[in-house]
Every structure is written in structure tokens, then in C-alpha cells.
Design a protein around this motif. Sequence first.
Motif, PDB file in Angstrom:
ATOM      1  N   HIS A  14       3.038   6.146  -5.728  1.00 45.45           N
ATOM      2  CA  HIS A  14       2.847   6.389  -7.162  1.00 45.45           C
ATOM      3  C   HIS A  14       1.981   7.605  -7.417  1.00 45.45           C
TER       4      HIS A  14
ATOM      5  N   VAL B 210       1.870   1.840  -3.587  1.00 42.91           N
ATOM      6  CA  VAL B 210       0.724   2.336  -4.349  1.00 42.91           C
ATOM      7  C   VAL B 210       0.490   3.807  -4.033  1.00 42.91           C
TER       8      VAL B 210
ATOM      9  N   SER C 274       0.827  -1.210   0.000  1.00 37.91           N
ATOM     10  CA  SER C 274       0.000   0.000   0.000  1.00 37.91           C
ATOM     11  C   SER C 274       0.862   1.262   0.000  1.00 37.91           C
TER      12      SER C 274
END
Length: 131
Positions: free
Chosen positions: A33, A30, A27
Amino acid sequence: MSEGSPPNGPESPPDPVPQGDEPIPDSAYVAMHGDPRFVSLKRKLYTFIFPMSVAFLAWYLLYVFMSGFGRDIMGTVLFGNVNVALVFGLLQFVSTFGIAILYTRYARKKLDGDAIELRDELQNGNGGGGR
């Protein structure tokens, strides 16, 4: 030492895990990003990579094209046993090393500081938060 006992002995505590070696949860990657600093870092990387890749590919294809269709030019003797084709081929190596040197300088100047900062945030468990 018996087969079932740990290498440190049965009564010794386990070795502490060094700080920063814990696995980073997916996570966090993610979330990173979407961080504007990460997006900016990727854009700066691509700003160097794409034009340099196109330029090198064009330079390489010129060498291949000239070797196939410009045999007269490539066979021109410059001195001794050295012809244009040999110089062209050696310049392929020189340009490869030149690009590597340019990238190292570019990365040190424009990428490394931001990349280190983002990596440290990920390793410390607060990645992707932005500022």
C-alpha cells in the motif's frame, strides 16, 4: 483404506504445494500500500472511475427527473409505439455497456500491466519493496 489414513495412502508423500499458492502474509499487503507504483495504480483507476460514475449518475438522474417532471417531452411519440421515454430507457442500457467497454479498454491499456507486475511481486514474496 482405513478411516485414519490419508487419501493418498499411508506411505505416499504429501502432494507438493504449487509455487505461488502459499498465503501471502498481511505485512506484504501493508507494505504494498505504501509502494509508489501501487499508489499510482490506484490514482489511474480513480481517474477513470470517479468521472465516469458522476457522468452516469447524472445521466440516470436526468432520466428519472424527466420521467417525473417532463412527462410531455418523454411522452412524445417518435414513430409507431416508440416514444422518447422508451428511447431514453434503452439508452441507459447502451450507456452501461458502453462504459463497460470503455473501462475494459482503459484497464487493458493503463492498469493491467502494472497490476500484474505488482501481483507477481506479492506472490513471489518480495512485494512492497518498490524500485
